[in-house]
Design a protein around this motif. Sequence first.
Motif, PDB file in Angstrom:
ATOM      1  N   ILE A  65       0.862  -1.173   0.000  1.00  0.00           N
ATOM      2  CA  ILE A  65       0.000   0.000   0.000  1.00  0.00           C
ATOM      3  C   ILE A  65       0.903   1.228   0.000  1.00  0.00           C
ATOM      4  N   GLU A  69       1.739   4.330   6.407  1.00  0.00           N
ATOM      5  CA  GLU A  69       1.240   3.359   7.379  1.00  0.00           C
ATOM      6  C   GLU A  69       0.598   4.075   8.565  1.00  0.00           C
ATOM      7  N   TYR A  74      -4.666   4.578   4.644  1.00  0.00           N
ATOM      8  CA  TYR A  74      -4.016   3.270   4.739  1.00  0.00           C
ATOM      9  C   TYR A  74      -4.963   2.270   5.392  1.00  0.00           C
ATOM     10  N   ARG A  75      -5.544   2.672   6.519  1.00  0.00           N
ATOM     11  CA  ARG A  75      -6.462   1.781   7.236  1.00  0.00           C
ATOM     12  C   ARG A  75      -7.689   1.467   6.381  1.00  0.00           C
ATOM     13  N   CYS A  78      -6.733  -1.037   3.587  1.00  0.00           N
ATOM     14  CA  CYS A  78      -6.624  -2.388   4.154  1.00  0.00           C
ATOM     15  C   CYS A  78      -8.011  -2.978   4.387  1.00  0.00           C
ATOM     16  N   GLN A  79      -8.890  -2.190   4.987  1.00  0.00           N
ATOM     17  CA  GLN A  79     -10.239  -2.648   5.299  1.00  0.00           C
ATOM     18  C   GLN A  79     -11.011  -3.012   4.030  1.00  0.00           C
ATOM     19  N   ARG A  82      -9.556  -6.236   2.454  1.00  0.00           N
ATOM     20  CA  ARG A  82      -9.938  -7.412   3.253  1.00  0.00           C
ATOM     21  C   ARG A  82     -11.409  -7.741   3.070  1.00  0.00           C
ATOM     22  N   VAL A  88      -4.140  -8.984   3.412  1.00  0.00           N
ATOM     23  CA  VAL A  88      -3.202  -7.879   3.591  1.00  0.00           C
ATOM     24  C   VAL A  88      -2.452  -8.126   4.894  1.00  0.00           C
ATOM     25  N   GLY A  91       0.591  -4.224   5.533  1.00  0.00           N
ATOM     26  CA  GLY A  91       0.538  -3.285   4.423  1.00  0.00           C
ATOM     27  C   GLY A  91       0.901  -3.847   3.066  1.00  0.00           C
TER      28      GLY A  91
END
Length: 111
Positions: A65, A69, A74-75, A78-79, A82, A88, A91
Motif C-alpha cells: 500500500i 502506514e 491506509y487503514r 486495508c479494510q 480485506r 493484507v 501493508g
Amino acid sequence: MADKSPVERILAAIRAIPRGQVAGYGEVAHRAGLPGRARLAAKVLSENTDPKLPWHRVLRSDGRIALPEGSQGYREQCQRLRAEGVMVVKGRVRGLKAARTMDEQVWGPPG
C-alpha cells in the motif's frame, strides 16, 4: 480507448480491476495504453473525487500500500481489500499477482 483523455483512460482501467483483484500503478497505466506512466496513474488517483472508484485496488508494484502506514487512507485501503477477500499483511497484499492484460485476467496466463 484512444479517443479518451489519459485521465479518462486511467480511470477506466481502475474501474476495470475486478473485485478481489489488485493492480500496480504501472499496470494501471499499461492497461490504459500509457506504458511507463505509473506516476500519472498515481497523480490521477490522488486527485480523484469519485467515491465509487475502486482506488483501493491499486498498489505499488511490489504489492505494498502506497499510503503512509497508520494513516486513515491506509487503514481504509486495508479494510476495503480485506472486505473483498484480499489478504493484507503489514501493508502488503499476499497471494495475488495482477494479470498483465485483460485477456490474461479472463483466460489465465499464456503457456
